[in-house]
Design an enzyme around this catalytic site. Structure first.
Site, PDB file in Angstrom:
ATOM      1  N   LYS A 184       0.837  -1.208   0.000  1.00 32.80           N
ATOM      2  CA  LYS A 184       0.000   0.000   0.000  1.00 32.80           C
ATOM      3  C   LYS A 184       0.870   1.256   0.000  1.00 32.80           C
ATOM      4  CE  LYS A 184      -0.500   0.102   5.021  1.00 32.80           C
ATOM      5  NZ  LYS A 184      -1.286  -0.380   6.160  1.00 32.80           N
ATOM      6  N   ARG A 207     -10.997   0.667  14.749  1.00 31.98           N
ATOM      7  CA  ARG A 207     -10.746   1.567  13.625  1.00 31.98           C
ATOM      8  C   ARG A 207     -11.619   1.092  12.470  1.00 31.98           C
ATOM      9  NH1 ARG A 207      -4.801   2.007  10.921  1.00 31.98           N
ATOM     10  NH2 ARG A 207      -5.439  -0.064  10.253  1.00 31.98           N
ATOM     11  N   TYR A 242      16.256  30.882   3.171  1.00 28.74           N
ATOM     12  CA  TYR A 242      15.114  31.684   3.632  1.00 28.74           C
ATOM     13  C   TYR A 242      15.322  32.103   5.086  1.00 28.74           C
ATOM     14  CZ  TYR A 242      12.449  30.447  -0.514  1.00 28.74           C
ATOM     15  OH  TYR A 242      12.019  30.306  -1.791  1.00 28.74           O
ATOM     16  N   MET A 300      11.725  24.161  -0.723  1.00 30.26           N
ATOM     17  CA  MET A 300      10.824  23.226  -1.399  1.00 30.26           C
ATOM     18  C   MET A 300      11.615  22.163  -2.172  1.00 30.26           C
ATOM     19  SD  MET A 300       7.639  24.047  -3.938  1.00 30.26           S
ATOM     20  CE  MET A 300       6.889  25.240  -2.840  1.00 30.26           C
TER      21      MET A 300
HETATM   22  C1  LIG Z   1      -0.552  -1.527   6.837  1.00 30.59           C
HETATM   23  C2  LIG Z   1      -1.186  -2.763   7.255  1.00 30.59           C
HETATM   24  C3  LIG Z   1      -0.421  -3.900   7.590  1.00 30.59           C
HETATM   25  C4  LIG Z   1       1.090  -3.905   7.626  1.00 30.59           C
HETATM   26  O1  LIG Z   1       1.560  -3.303   8.788  1.00 30.59           O
HETATM   27  P1  LIG Z   1       3.138  -3.268   9.131  1.00 30.59           P
HETATM   28  O2  LIG Z   1       3.208  -2.761  10.500  1.00 30.59           O
HETATM   29  O3  LIG Z   1       3.766  -2.314   8.159  1.00 30.59           O
HETATM   30  O4  LIG Z   1       3.639  -4.639   8.931  1.00 30.59           O
HETATM   31  C5  LIG Z   1      -1.096  -5.063   7.887  1.00 30.59           C
HETATM   32  N1  LIG Z   1      -2.447  -5.119   7.881  1.00 30.59           N
HETATM   33  C6  LIG Z   1      -3.213  -4.044   7.594  1.00 30.59           C
HETATM   34  C7  LIG Z   1      -4.694  -4.168   7.628  1.00 30.59           C
HETATM   35  C8  LIG Z   1      -2.621  -2.837   7.291  1.00 30.59           C
HETATM   36  O5  LIG Z   1      -3.366  -1.771   7.008  1.00 30.59           O
END
Ligand SMILES: *Cc1c(COP(=O)(O)O)cnc(C)c1O
Length: 334
Positions: free
Chosen positions: A33, A116, A243, A289
């Site tokens: 992700k 969550r 800056y 930047m």
């Molecule tokens: C991001 C995520 C993980 C991985 O977590 P890490 O701590 O990076 O290993 C696993 N499960 C879900 C649902 C996540 O959102």
């Protein structure tokens, strides 16, 4: 030019360490992700697949499309479920069941205490009923831990909750459902792993966020950020840089600007406690930047080769340093 160097050997070292914990590489789902935690979703997807990883986890369907050729299964964490041979979709809520396309593969997330995402444990029977009524294919049941990286009994309490969920699913007659709950911290501290899959993110990229009290699994950072020289000048004592002119040269100094800044995802930080690069060069004055200034004439400097160390200096965590890296920075695999 600024570049992100991806160290393939380090990545494979980490995957091997995780495989020792799971007992098999077939049980590893690599979490890709957010552009593979900033490393580049296509590059990491390809490398993971060449290593033999068969499963991946992404945030949305767009990311899934990029890595589709590389994996047998792809779990999408945050998009509506549609019919797709290789993708399954997380049900984070009862409403996700209604919005799913009939026949789609789904994995039910159960809230065992993080509060969550996921359906409440009490809603499990309703969820299963609606999944069936909607004609969805339930291929997985999962949960996420809130304190896998902390000492104390919280993790064990949530694991117990999840065992109860598993029992409930099995009584309902499901046999072809994969169960998974472990993230990096959970798999790194576990001594006996018996689930079907781990969803491993940060550990694959080289970071163990567990406190020192746990047995250390040696992991190696995969990402290194380098910046290229743009211009060099000699300053006299008393001349000021950038800056606000926050840095004043205490003596005659030769300084160069390098092409990395907050526009590239590098943290602006705090000029009163300047960030030290991997080569121990303090950033002089404010981060712009697109530029930083350093007392160096080198063509290329290493901004960081360990995001955890960088994060400590900048008051954040490795995840934030990594995922902030702009997609536009060139990635090079070595
Ligand atoms: C991001 C995520 C993980 C991985 O977590 P890490 O701590 O990076 O290993 C696993 N499960 C879900 C649902 C996540 O959102």
């Amino acid at each position: 030019m600024a570049k992100i160097i991806i160290n393939k050997n380090n990545f494979y070292h980490n995957l091997n360490q995780i495989a020792l914990k799971t007992g098999s590489i077939d049980k590893i789902a690599i979490v890709l992700k957010d552009n593979a935690y900033g490393h580049g979703v296509e590059i990491i997807g390809r490398l993971a697949s060449e290593f033999g990883i068969k499963h991946a986890v992404v945030r949305d369907y767009k990311e899934a499309a990029i890595i589709k050729p590389f994996f047998q299964t792809i779990l999408v964490l945050g998009d509506q479920a549609v019919l797709d041979d290789s993708c399954s979709f997380t049900l984070n809520d009862l409403a996700d069941i209604e919005n799913a396309q009939s026949g789609a593969k789904v994995e039910l997330k159960v809230d065992t205490g993080m509060h969550r995402n996921g359906v409440a444990m009490d809603d499990l029977p309703i969820a299963l009923e609606r999944i069936k009524a909607k004609g969805l294919k339930l291929v997985g049941v999962m949960t996420h831990f809130r304190s896998a990286d902390e000492m104390g009994s919280e993790l064990f309490w949530q694991q117990k909750q999840f065992e109860a969920v598993k029992a409930q699913i099995r009584v309902t007659g499901y046999t072809n459902v994969r169960f998974h709950s472990h993230n990096s911290a959970a798999i790194l501290r576990t001594k006996t792993f018996s689930e079907d899959l781990v969803r491993v993110g940060i550990a694959a990229y080289g970071y163990n966020e567990l406190p020192e009290t746990f047995d250390k699994v040696l992991l190696k950072p995969v990402m290194k950020l380098v910046a290229g020289k743009v211009a060099t000048r000699t300053l006299k004592a008393g001349e000021r840089i950038g800056y606000g002119g926050d840095f004043t040269a205490p003596k005659t100094m030769t300084v160069s600007t390098y092409d990395i800044g907050y526009g590239d995802g590098w943290c602006r930080g705090n000029m009163f406690s300047p960030y030290m690069t991997a080569e121990e060069l303090p950033i002089l004055g404010r981060v712009s930047m697109d530029f930083i200034s350093l007392e160096s004439v080198k063509e290329e400097v290493c901004v960081f080769d360990d995001a955890q160390k960088a994060a400590e200096q900048l008051g954040t965590i490795s995840y934030e340093i990594l995922t902030a890296m702009s997609k536009d920075i060139e990635r090079v695999v070595i």
